[in-house]
Structures are given as structure tokens and as C-alpha cells.
Design a protein around this motif. Sequence first.
Motif, PDB file in Angstrom:
ATOM      1  N   ASP A  52       0.995  -1.160   0.076  1.00 57.82           N
ATOM      2  CA  ASP A  52       0.127   0.023  -0.012  1.00 57.82           C
ATOM      3  C   ASP A  52       1.115   1.225  -0.013  1.00 57.82           C
ATOM      4  O   ASP A  52       1.212   1.767   1.093  1.00 57.82           O
ATOM      5  CB  ASP A  52      -0.900  -0.016   1.254  1.00 57.82           C
ATOM      6  N   GLY A  53       1.153   1.633  -1.049  1.00 57.66           N
ATOM      7  CA  GLY A  53       1.991   2.731  -1.255  1.00 57.66           C
ATOM      8  C   GLY A  53       1.814   4.248  -0.496  1.00 57.66           C
ATOM      9  O   GLY A  53       2.303   4.832  -0.092  1.00 57.66           O
ATOM     10  N   LEU A  54       0.306   4.409  -0.580  1.00 55.68           N
ATOM     11  CA  LEU A  54      -0.066   5.734  -0.037  1.00 55.68           C
ATOM     12  C   LEU A  54       0.005   5.539   1.574  1.00 55.68           C
ATOM     13  O   LEU A  54       0.119   6.532   2.082  1.00 55.68           O
ATOM     14  CB  LEU A  54      -1.530   5.930  -0.631  1.00 55.68           C
ATOM     15  N   ASN A  55      -0.010   4.655   2.024  1.00 53.85           N
ATOM     16  CA  ASN A  55       0.194   4.354   3.484  1.00 53.85           C
ATOM     17  C   ASN A  55       1.550   4.038   3.819  1.00 53.85           C
ATOM     18  O   ASN A  55       1.993   4.062   5.067  1.00 53.85           O
ATOM     19  CB  ASN A  55      -0.888   3.196   4.155  1.00 53.85           C
ATOM     20  N   THR A  56       2.500   3.938   2.983  1.00 50.96           N
ATOM     21  CA  THR A  56       3.869   3.817   3.088  1.00 50.96           C
ATOM     22  C   THR A  56       4.746   5.232   3.056  1.00 50.96           C
ATOM     23  O   THR A  56       5.236   5.530   4.295  1.00 50.96           O
ATOM     24  CB  THR A  56       4.401   2.862   2.060  1.00 50.96           C
ATOM     25  N   PHE A  57       4.406   5.690   1.975  1.00 50.53           N
ATOM     26  CA  PHE A  57       4.790   7.203   1.846  1.00 50.53           C
ATOM     27  C   PHE A  57       3.462   8.097   1.689  1.00 50.53           C
ATOM     28  O   PHE A  57       2.943   8.153   0.560  1.00 50.53           O
ATOM     29  CB  PHE A  57       5.742   7.276   0.547  1.00 50.53           C
TER      30      PHE A  57
ATOM     31  N   PRO B 144       1.084  11.152   1.381  1.00 48.36           N
ATOM     32  CA  PRO B 144       1.035  12.356   0.660  1.00 48.36           C
ATOM     33  C   PRO B 144       0.690  13.648   1.153  1.00 48.36           C
ATOM     34  O   PRO B 144      -0.734  14.013   1.260  1.00 48.36           O
ATOM     35  CB  PRO B 144      -0.063  12.228  -0.644  1.00 48.36           C
ATOM     36  N   VAL B 145       1.412  13.862   2.344  1.00 48.98           N
ATOM     37  CA  VAL B 145       1.089  15.061   3.147  1.00 48.98           C
ATOM     38  C   VAL B 145       0.764  16.247   2.403  1.00 48.98           C
ATOM     39  O   VAL B 145       0.172  17.330   2.978  1.00 48.98           O
ATOM     40  CB  VAL B 145       2.246  15.441   4.073  1.00 48.98           C
TER      41      VAL B 145
ATOM     42  N   THR C 151      -7.271  15.305   0.867  1.00 52.88           N
ATOM     43  CA  THR C 151      -7.736  14.262  -0.223  1.00 52.88           C
ATOM     44  C   THR C 151      -7.600  13.067   0.365  1.00 52.88           C
ATOM     45  O   THR C 151      -8.370  11.979   0.089  1.00 52.88           O
ATOM     46  CB  THR C 151      -7.260  14.716  -1.521  1.00 52.88           C
ATOM     47  N   TYR C 152      -6.443  12.625   0.605  1.00 54.68           N
ATOM     48  CA  TYR C 152      -5.751  11.376   1.136  1.00 54.68           C
ATOM     49  C   TYR C 152      -6.874  10.770   2.159  1.00 54.68           C
ATOM     50  O   TYR C 152      -7.305   9.784   2.281  1.00 54.68           O
ATOM     51  CB  TYR C 152      -4.401  11.430   1.693  1.00 54.68           C
ATOM     52  N   GLN C 153      -7.201  11.923   3.174  1.00 47.63           N
ATOM     53  CA  GLN C 153      -8.034  11.332   4.345  1.00 47.63           C
ATOM     54  C   GLN C 153      -9.372  10.950   3.777  1.00 47.63           C
ATOM     55  O   GLN C 153      -9.908  10.062   4.265  1.00 47.63           O
ATOM     56  CB  GLN C 153      -7.916  12.503   5.528  1.00 47.63           C
ATOM     57  N   SER C 154      -9.933  12.115   3.189  1.00 46.73           N
ATOM     58  CA  SER C 154     -11.280  11.720   2.558  1.00 46.73           C
ATOM     59  C   SER C 154     -11.705  10.609   1.845  1.00 46.73           C
ATOM     60  O   SER C 154     -12.599   9.672   1.836  1.00 46.73           O
ATOM     61  CB  SER C 154     -11.759  12.780   1.966  1.00 46.73           C
ATOM     62  N   ILE C 155     -10.426  10.295   1.088  1.00 49.39           N
ATOM     63  CA  ILE C 155     -10.666   8.854   0.031  1.00 49.39           C
ATOM     64  C   ILE C 155     -10.778   7.484   1.005  1.00 49.39           C
ATOM     65  O   ILE C 155     -11.223   6.492   0.706  1.00 49.39           O
ATOM     66  CB  ILE C 155      -9.585   8.761  -1.095  1.00 49.39           C
ATOM     67  N   ARG C 156      -9.911   7.510   2.047  1.00 43.14           N
ATOM     68  CA  ARG C 156      -9.560   6.296   2.775  1.00 43.14           C
ATOM     69  C   ARG C 156      -9.840   6.730   4.117  1.00 43.14           C
ATOM     70  O   ARG C 156      -8.966   6.562   5.208  1.00 43.14           O
ATOM     71  CB  ARG C 156      -8.215   5.790   2.527  1.00 43.14           C
TER      72      ARG C 156
END
Length: 226
Positions: free
Chosen positions: A20-25, A27-28, A33-38
Motif C-alpha cells: 500500500d504505497g499511499l500508507n507507506t509514503f 501524501p502530506v 484528499t488522502y484522508q477523505s478517500i480512505r
Amino acid sequence: LTNADSDRVLVIIRLKGGNDGLNTFIPVHDFGTYQSIRPDIYIPVEETINFSSSLTVHPQLSALQGLWNEGAMKVVQNVGYPEQNLSHFRGSDIWASSSDADEVIQSGWLGRMLDNQYPYFLINPPDFPPAIQIGGASNLLFNNDDGFNYAMSTENPHQLYQIAQSGQLYDVENLPDCAYGEQVEYLRAVANTTFAYSAVIAEAYDDGQNSADYMNNRLGDQLALV
């Protein structure tokens, strides 16, 4: 590479189960957007590890911060391909072959490179194996267009050496000039290369030593062997 100008070695760790790349690095730069999508699986920003103002990582990767600070680590983001296949198995082949999503290639990008570097590999192999694969031999990464895998695959160099000691080098010259002879020549050449490289690998293993401690799990065991 065995004909390189230095003794540096490229070690590739392939995460067969995916990552899971988005929870590895994380996107601050666009955290909202990151928080709302997951909403159920995002990593709270206060728990992340800051590598830089634009790069934060999962808290379990805090041990990598020293490498990052020393300039010994880089992160390549936005790596992918258009029109994601969404199949784990086909996706793995796309990564290994470096093909487009609608293109099926039966060779790997490293296999094609080594094929170009050693066009007469089976007839006149180099003194050292161009690649060693620890498990996962079914992956396309080291395959050429004919399905030949350029990587010696082993998880126990001494066991490989013991198996090879029971064999002998085969004659690849005095064979009938027909399709049958070509097939026998191919099989014998592969076996000869295995016998020769097994001793080289065992010798390198005996001469090597680790200056770091590795965790007692499969990945740790594989890296310690490397």
C-alpha cells in the motif's frame, strides 16, 4: 553485473503480496484528499515520520530515517502504468516485463538486458552468475524471450553445491544435427552452468560475513543470505 567496473551489487526486494504505497509514503501535500478517500485506513499526520516537508512515512518505517538523513536512500513516487489491470498476477507480469497494460511480453526487463549482455550465455557463460534469485523463481523478471531464466535460484548455497557435486559436465558438442539434438544441447548446457556456478556461489558464501543483525523472519533470512 559480472562485467561491471566495480564490485557494487544491485539487490532488488520484490514484495510479492503487494504494498500500500499511499500508507507507506503518505501524501502530506494533499492530506485532506488522502484522508477523505480512505477514512478508515489513513495514517493520522501526527503519527507519521517526517523525512522532509513533502515526504512523511508510516511509523513502522522510522528505522529508515537514518539512511534518509545520510543521503543513502531515495524514494521514487508516482510509479505505475495507465489503465491498471487490477489483477494481482497479470499486474506482477506487467511490472516484471515492463510492458503496457494491453501488451503481453513473456520476458523480463532484466532478462532482456542480460540477454543482450550475454548473447552466448549457454555456450560461453561468464565466470560468475549474472544474477542470483532467492526464491520466487516463477517470476518473469530474469527471463529472456525464450523463457530462459538468467538468475541462479537458491535458498541454500551449500545444498545447491552438494546436488551439483553428484553431477558431471555434459558433452554439448557431439550431438545429432536435428531438433532433438538442439533440445538435448540446451538441457545439457543449463545443467553444466548450474554445476559450475554452484561451486562459485558456495565459495562466495563461505568467504562472506555479515556486519549487521537481521530479524529472524523470511525477509531477514533472505537478506542475511544475500
